[in-house]
Motif scaffolding. Structure first.
Motif, mmCIF file in Angstrom:
data_model
loop_
_atom_site.group_PDB
_atom_site.id
_atom_site.type_symbol
_atom_site.label_atom_id
_atom_site.label_comp_id
_atom_site.label_asym_id
_atom_site.label_seq_id
_atom_site.Cartn_x
_atom_site.Cartn_y
_atom_site.Cartn_z
ATOM 1 N N PRO A 49 13.266 10.802 13.352
ATOM 2 C CA PRO A 49 14.432 9.930 13.131
ATOM 3 C C PRO A 49 15.410 9.970 14.302
ATOM 4 C CG PRO A 49 13.939 11.217 11.168
ATOM 5 C CD PRO A 49 13.053 11.723 12.256
ATOM 6 N N GLY A 50 15.871 8.812 14.714
ATOM 7 C CA GLY A 50 16.863 8.726 15.798
ATOM 8 C C GLY A 50 16.276 8.913 17.173
ATOM 9 N N GLU A 51 15.019 9.322 17.250
ATOM 10 C CA GLU A 51 14.414 9.594 18.553
ATOM 11 C C GLU A 51 13.207 8.677 18.779
ATOM 12 O OE1 GLU A 51 15.603 11.886 20.715
ATOM 13 O OE2 GLU A 51 14.018 11.687 22.216
ATOM 14 N N THR A 52 12.286 8.671 17.815
ATOM 15 C CA THR A 52 11.085 7.853 17.982
ATOM 16 C C THR A 52 10.761 7.012 16.752
ATOM 17 O OG1 THR A 52 9.625 9.565 17.151
ATOM 18 C CG2 THR A 52 10.063 9.577 19.526
ATOM 19 N N LYS A 53 11.587 7.144 15.725
ATOM 20 C CA LYS A 53 11.275 6.418 14.481
ATOM 21 C C LYS A 53 11.815 4.987 14.595
ATOM 22 C CE LYS A 53 11.821 6.816 9.469
ATOM 23 N NZ LYS A 53 12.429 7.670 8.428
ATOM 24 N N VAL A 54 10.986 4.137 15.204
ATOM 25 C CA VAL A 54 11.388 2.730 15.380
ATOM 26 C C VAL A 54 11.082 1.977 14.101
ATOM 27 C CG1 VAL A 54 11.108 2.733 17.881
ATOM 28 C CG2 VAL A 54 9.175 2.108 16.413
ATOM 29 N N ILE A 55 11.444 0.708 14.075
ATOM 30 C CA ILE A 55 11.420 -0.033 12.815
ATOM 31 C C ILE A 55 10.012 -0.185 12.238
ATOM 32 C CG2 ILE A 55 11.300 -2.362 13.832
ATOM 33 C CD1 ILE A 55 13.572 -3.045 11.751
ATOM 34 N N SER A 56 9.026 -0.386 13.110
ATOM 35 C CA SER A 56 7.668 -0.580 12.585
ATOM 36 C C SER A 56 7.158 0.700 11.926
ATOM 37 C CB SER A 56 6.719 -1.024 13.706
ATOM 38 O OG SER A 56 6.754 -0.098 14.772
ATOM 39 N N ILE A 57 7.518 1.838 12.510
ATOM 40 C CA ILE A 57 7.132 3.122 11.927
ATOM 41 C C ILE A 57 7.841 3.334 10.583
ATOM 42 C CG2 ILE A 57 7.150 5.637 12.271
ATOM 43 C CD1 ILE A 57 5.414 4.437 14.322
ATOM 44 N N ALA A 58 9.133 2.991 10.575
ATOM 45 C CA ALA A 58 9.925 3.164 9.355
ATOM 46 C C ALA A 58 9.353 2.320 8.222
ATOM 47 C CB ALA A 58 11.382 2.785 9.620
ATOM 48 N N ILE A 59 8.969 1.088 8.551
ATOM 49 C CA ILE A 59 8.401 0.217 7.523
ATOM 50 C C ILE A 59 7.089 0.818 7.006
ATOM 51 C CG2 ILE A 59 7.380 -2.061 7.086
ATOM 52 C CD1 ILE A 59 9.400 -3.150 9.196
ATOM 53 N N TYR A 60 6.282 1.274 7.942
ATOM 54 C CA TYR A 60 5.002 1.878 7.569
ATOM 55 C C TYR A 60 5.220 3.062 6.623
ATOM 56 C CZ TYR A 60 0.535 4.324 8.150
ATOM 57 O OH TYR A 60 -0.650 4.946 7.929
ATOM 58 N N GLU A 61 6.226 3.878 6.970
ATOM 59 C CA GLU A 61 6.519 5.047 6.150
ATOM 60 C C GLU A 61 6.970 4.646 4.746
ATOM 61 O OE1 GLU A 61 8.842 8.994 7.474
ATOM 62 O OE2 GLU A 61 10.125 7.419 6.623
ATOM 63 N N HIS A 62 7.844 3.639 4.694
ATOM 64 C CA HIS A 62 8.323 3.160 3.393
ATOM 65 C C HIS A 62 7.166 2.664 2.541
ATOM 66 C CE1 HIS A 62 12.415 3.825 4.305
ATOM 67 N NE2 HIS A 62 12.575 2.793 5.149
ATOM 68 N N VAL A 63 6.249 1.942 3.167
ATOM 69 C CA VAL A 63 5.125 1.406 2.410
ATOM 70 C C VAL A 63 4.220 2.545 1.928
ATOM 71 C CG1 VAL A 63 3.051 -0.036 2.539
ATOM 72 C CG2 VAL A 63 5.194 -0.828 3.572
ATOM 73 N N GLU A 64 3.977 3.517 2.816
ATOM 74 C CA GLU A 64 3.138 4.654 2.482
ATOM 75 C C GLU A 64 3.688 5.411 1.283
ATOM 76 O OE1 GLU A 64 0.155 6.478 4.641
ATOM 77 O OE2 GLU A 64 0.079 4.401 3.914
ATOM 78 N N THR A 65 5.027 5.492 1.256
ATOM 79 C CA THR A 65 5.650 6.237 0.162
ATOM 80 C C THR A 65 6.039 5.330 -0.999
ATOM 81 O OG1 THR A 65 7.744 6.051 1.317
ATOM 82 C CG2 THR A 65 6.529 8.097 1.642
ATOM 83 N N LEU A 66 5.499 4.103 -0.952
ATOM 84 C CA LEU A 66 5.674 3.117 -2.018
ATOM 85 C C LEU A 66 7.136 2.721 -2.261
ATOM 86 C CD1 LEU A 66 3.019 4.482 -4.534
ATOM 87 C CD2 LEU A 66 2.801 2.560 -2.918
ATOM 88 N N ARG A 67 7.977 2.845 -1.220
ATOM 89 C CA ARG A 67 9.367 2.389 -1.366
ATOM 90 C C ARG A 67 9.457 0.964 -0.831
ATOM 91 N NH1 ARG A 67 12.929 7.235 0.927
ATOM 92 N NH2 ARG A 67 11.455 6.908 2.608
ATOM 93 N N TYR A 68 8.939 0.024 -1.621
ATOM 94 C CA TYR A 68 8.823 -1.365 -1.173
ATOM 95 C C TYR A 68 10.178 -2.030 -0.935
ATOM 96 C CZ TYR A 68 3.772 -1.705 -1.633
ATOM 97 O OH TYR A 68 2.435 -1.561 -1.452
ATOM 98 N N ALA A 69 11.180 -1.640 -1.703
ATOM 99 C CA ALA A 69 12.496 -2.276 -1.559
ATOM 100 C C ALA A 69 13.034 -2.052 -0.157
ATOM 101 C CB ALA A 69 13.479 -1.717 -2.588
#
Lengths: 223, 372
Positions: free
Chosen positions: A171-191
């Motif tokens: 976070p804040g260093e390499t967690k760009v938006i595409s990674i963040a979206i991927y993570e949200h989807v992986e953890t089923l946080r669709y909202a």
């Protein structure tokens, strides 16, 4: 409220990458457009490589190249005390290679379209090659620069594989938006995924629309 | 102002031959580099400007070495005090006409009595074009701007690379007077490349004639060079002719006729209003427009009957034609007639005869040039 820092980081990464690519890509494109050197096809092929390679391949090699046990990575650790892998700087370097063709090719095409004639005229009007480049070639390639900058910027925003391999998910260093979206989807946080994905879509759309509007209002003279 | 000298030696493989050029050229007035397409004329200009650096070259300007392949010397084009007008105008489309002029003006070196923006705008009639974009100009207007832009670099030598060839006849006629007066008005010598004989006749003081394989085949002042075999070989018999010098003696506004004195003989041509009585002018008369009579004809519409001595008869056995060369005072005149006519009239060298020149054969657009 969704964490918007990945969006901000993405814009920073794309902006930094585009800025340094402009410095590196402009002379490279100029050289490619004007050289009669035999190694031109070699350099052209190297420049175009990121278009055909899967981002994971690029990411894999950069991971190997930049890690602290490799010469470049170790050199970086020695002078800065920080690693290139899993850092923002490392991401910028990898992204520059990843987006290189999107900077170089539009510029090369624009420079080739200008041809030698205006530069020769400038030389007979006492303009040095550098001066002629900035006062004749650059203004005549306005559209090429605009295209190159927009493509490099947006292409960097859209990168995923390279970032994942080289940068990971800090976070804040390499967690760009595409990674963040991927993570949200992986953890089923669709909202949250929706908010970021939608935000990115709207942002990209606004940027592109602004560019096209600007392009129409201030047409760049070519030829 | 002292005359500067350009020396140029070029050995350069070019298309299917090797350009082998070696001349020392005193720079005064307008010098035409004249030759067929493919003889390498434009390449020579580009070498002088420093835009071309191939082959084995040595170029000096007023004693200063600009290019010397063997010594590894090459002065880059932007450091040469040369102005070049290209075949295509090469105006910068991202700048206005005024912007194009300023581009040159800003970068020009400091010189004594510089050519100013105002002078250039005035001389080339650019005032109404200043705020326009080059892309909206006609071909002739573009070349005027291009010429003006070049003058503002304060050149010591102008290179004109077929500046008329991209223009149609009307635009050409529009631009010619400017090309004619500019180098003289601003005191800048010019080298002018062309493959059009009428342009060369109109503009140049001296001609360097290039053969198709890039050698200098003849060189000298216009009237002399146009009379040489080399020139005739190049222009073909049909265009062959001679230059005459004559003095304006009267202007008849009623009949629109200019009367001339040519070696004591009276000549008439359609009036050229810009001439003044006493002006020395140059005329070009094509051999095919001259007929021959052995006695002075009566009741004939041809207004110019010149008593002259036949100095040479050149029959062309493979054709129907022969060329008669007349001497009139110190000048000569050519007539192209059939060999049969030579035979039936019994023309001989040394014989007194009459050259009949059709008045209409004077072409004032291209064939008359005031000699200052």
């Amino acid at each position: 409220m969704v964490d918007l820092s990945p969006l901000w980081l993405t814009v920073q990464l794309a902006g930094t990458t585009t800025f340094f690519l402009l410095l590196l890509g402009t002379p490279l494109a100029w050289w490619l457009a004007n050289t009669r050197s035999k190694i031109r096809p070699v350099i052209e092929a190297l420049t175009a490589l990121p278009i055909v390679l899967p981002p994971t391949v690029i990411g894999f090699y950069f991971l190997i190249l930049l890690n602290p046990n490799a010469p470049i990575g170790r050199f970086w650790v020695d002078i800065t005390g920080e690693t290139l892998t899993f850092s923002f700087t490392g991401l910028v370097i990898a992204s520059m290679f990843y987006s290189l063709p999107f900077m170089v090719q539009p510029l090369q095409t624009a420079f080739q379209a200008i041809g030698r004639a205006p530069m020769e005229a400038a030389a007979t009007l006492r303009a040095s090659p550098i001066n002629a480049f900035f006062t004749v070639a650059v203004p005549l390639s306005g559209r090429g620069f605009l295209t190159a900058i927009v493509l490099s910027f947006t292409h960097t925003i859209g990168e995923f594989g390279v970032v994942l391999m080289v940068g990971g998910n800090i976070p804040g260093e390499t967690k760009v938006i595409s990674i963040a979206i991927y993570e949200h989807v992986e953890t089923l946080r669709y909202a949250e995924a929706h908010q970021l994905a939608g935000g990115l879509m709207i942002f990209s759309f606004i940027v592109l629309m602004a560019v096209y509007t600007l392009n129409r209002r201030f047409p760049v003279h070519v030829g | 102002m002292s005359v500067k000298t350009l020396t140029l030696r070029v050995r350069l493989p070019f298309e299917d031959h090797t350009i082998d050029f070696k001349e020392s050229i005193p720079l005064s007035g307008i010098i035409a580099l004249f030759g067929p397409s493919g003889s390498g004329k434009s390449t020579l200009l580009r070498i002088i400007a420093g835009l071309e650096n191939r082959g084995n070259l040595r170029l000096t300007f007023n004693g200063e070495v600009w290019t010397d392949t063997n010594a590894g010397i090459f002065l880059p084009p932007h450091k040469r005090p040369i102005g070049m007008v290209f075949q295509d105008d090469r105006l910068f489309t991202h700048l206005s006409v005024a912007g194009n002029l300023e581009f040159a003006d800003k970068r020009s070196p400091t010189v004594e009595n510089p050519i100013t923006m105002d002078q250039v705008i005035e001389a080339l009639d650019l005032l109404t074009l200043l705020n326009k974009s080059p892309s909206t100009l006609s071909g002739g207007e573009k070349q005027r701007v291009s010429l003006g832009r070049t003058l503002l670099t304060q050149p010591e030598l102008l290179l004109l690379d077929e500046p008329l060839s991209a223009l149609d006849i009307r635009r050409k006629a529009e631009l010619l007077p400017f090309l004619e007066k500019i180098p003289r008005e601003f005191g800048v010598p010019a080298i002018f490349v062309s493959h059009a004989i009428d342009e060369v006749a109109r503009l140049a003081d001296e001609v360097i004639l290039l053969s198709p394989d890039g050698h200098v085949s003849a060189r000298g002042p216009i009237p002399e060079i146009f009379d040489t075999q080399e020139m005739h070989d190049f222009t073909g018999k049909f265009e062959a002719g001679t230059f005459l010098q004559a003095t304006v003696t009267a202007q008849d506004a009623n009949f629109q006729i200019t009367t001339l004195d040519f070696e004591g003989e009276v000549m008439r041509m359609p009036m050229v209003a810009s001439l003044n009585i006493g002006d020395r002018i140059r005329l070009r008369i094509r051999a095919r427009d001259v007929a021959v009579a052995i006695s002075r004809p009566e009741g004939i519409s041809i207004r110019n009957t010149i008593a002259a001595t036949i100095s040479e008869i050149k029959a062309e056995p493979e054709t129907a034609f022969a060329e008669i060369i007349f001497t009139v005072g110190t000048q000569s005149l050519r007539a192209r007639i059939t060999r049969q006519a030579v035979d039936e009239l019994g023309l001989k060298v040394g014989q007194e005869a009459f050259a009949l020149i059709k008045s209409v054969s004077f072409d004032r657009r291209v064939m008359i040039s005031a000699l200052g």
